[in-house]
Design a protein around this motif. Structure first.
Motif, PDB file in Angstrom:
ATOM      1  N   ARG A  91     -17.735 -12.789   6.089  1.00  0.00           N
ATOM      2  CA  ARG A  91     -18.369 -11.546   5.620  1.00  0.00           C
ATOM      3  C   ARG A  91     -18.589 -11.712   4.112  1.00  0.00           C
ATOM      4  N   GLN A 101     -18.238  -8.229  -0.367  1.00  0.00           N
ATOM      5  CA  GLN A 101     -17.268  -7.146  -0.245  1.00  0.00           C
ATOM      6  C   GLN A 101     -17.133  -6.450  -1.602  1.00  0.00           C
ATOM      7  N   SER A 104     -18.997  -3.804   2.865  1.00  0.00           N
ATOM      8  CA  SER A 104     -18.814  -5.199   3.250  1.00  0.00           C
ATOM      9  C   SER A 104     -19.930  -5.616   4.193  1.00  0.00           C
ATOM     10  N   SER A 105     -20.244  -6.911   4.168  1.00  0.00           N
ATOM     11  CA  SER A 105     -21.236  -7.452   5.092  1.00  0.00           C
ATOM     12  C   SER A 105     -20.715  -7.351   6.519  1.00  0.00           C
ATOM     13  N   GLY A 106     -21.631  -7.248   7.469  1.00  0.00           N
ATOM     14  CA  GLY A 106     -21.242  -7.221   8.868  1.00  0.00           C
ATOM     15  C   GLY A 106     -20.736  -8.581   9.331  1.00  0.00           C
ATOM     16  N   ARG A 110     -25.786 -11.211  12.490  1.00  0.00           N
ATOM     17  CA  ARG A 110     -24.731 -10.322  12.000  1.00  0.00           C
ATOM     18  C   ARG A 110     -24.969  -8.907  12.501  1.00  0.00           C
ATOM     19  N   ASN A 160     -24.155  -3.801   8.111  1.00  0.00           N
ATOM     20  CA  ASN A 160     -23.177  -3.713   7.024  1.00  0.00           C
ATOM     21  C   ASN A 160     -22.278  -2.490   7.193  1.00  0.00           C
ATOM     22  N   ASN A 187     -20.911   3.490  11.088  1.00  0.00           N
ATOM     23  CA  ASN A 187     -20.636   2.081  10.817  1.00  0.00           C
ATOM     24  C   ASN A 187     -20.433   1.317  12.122  1.00  0.00           C
TER      25      ASN A 187
END
Length: 220
Positions: free
Chosen positions: A92, A95, A117-119, A146, A149, A182
């Motif tokens: 990920r 962050q 954070s990135s997925g 991915r 996010n 999310n």
């Protein structure tokens, strides 16, 4: 008053466990036969700043990391992604975290927490075909895509000395004040028998703002 830091890291790993491509897991009494070993690497850096004194305090950090795995073998079926490096489940890259605190009189205050954070990586269905009336999906390389996010903001307000003769406080909290959906995971299913290829759907565990009220006191 202020504390700052900058860090870089590199790490190599051995004997990481991964599933084979198209591993048979359902009702399999010998799951160990579907596992393979690989090696990994991880690297990145972090920037951090913290304000420690004053009515306003808090900290901000940004981290960039990469984590990859390679499973290569001379035996057929023992390699993943043809022995090429691929993102691990912990890959990920971006962050970001921020905490802002504002102190009030009588031990009260307000706090705002933001996290991004990135997925995490995802192995997705790219296409498919039909054989003998059965739909056969064709998957991408391992962890090529991915999920969305992750972004969340929380707010809390602390009221100190609710009762004059007690050592107490009241905390009012709002979790996920934006009510953002999310993603937790992505799954596939055919919405209708007439639709050829399964479609992706996003699963969100908590997609609403959640308030809470906490009263704390100390008995002397």
């Amino acid at each position: 008053m202020f504390e700052t830091s900058a860090e870089l890291f590199w790490k190599s790993m051995e004997n990481l466990i991964e599933y084979k491509d198209f591993a048979s897991l359902y009702l399999n009494p010998h799951l160990e036969t579907e596992l393979v070993k690989g090696k990994g690497r991880a690297w990145g850096g972090e920037l951090y700043i913290n304000k420690r004194k004053g009515w306003w305090t808090g900290w901000v950090s940004y981290t960039y990391t990469r984590s990859d795995i390679q499973v290569a073998s001379t035996f057929p079926g023992e390699s993943v992604n043809a022995g090429k490096w691929f993102p691990s489940g912990y890959n990920r890259p971006h962050q970001f975290n921020m905490v802002i605190n504002r102190r009030f009189f009588r031990r009260g205050g307000i706090s705002l927490v933001t996290t991004f954070s990135s997925g995490r990586p995802l192995t997705a269905i790219e296409t498919g075909y039909v054989t003998d009336g059965v739909v056969v999906p064709v998957y991408s390389d391992r962890n090529r895509y991915r999920i969305g996010n992750y972004f969340r903001t929380d707010l809390s307000i602390t009221i100190g000395k609710v009762f004059r003769k007690l050592d107490d406080n009241l905390v009012i909290s709002l979790y996920n004040i934006g009510g953002r959906l999310n993603p937790y995971s992505v799954f596939y299913q055919r919405p209708d028998p007439s639709i050829f290829l399964p479609r992706p759907y996003q699963l969100s565990v908590i997609g609403a703002m959640i308030p809470s009220l906490t009263y704390n006191f100390t008995v002397k």
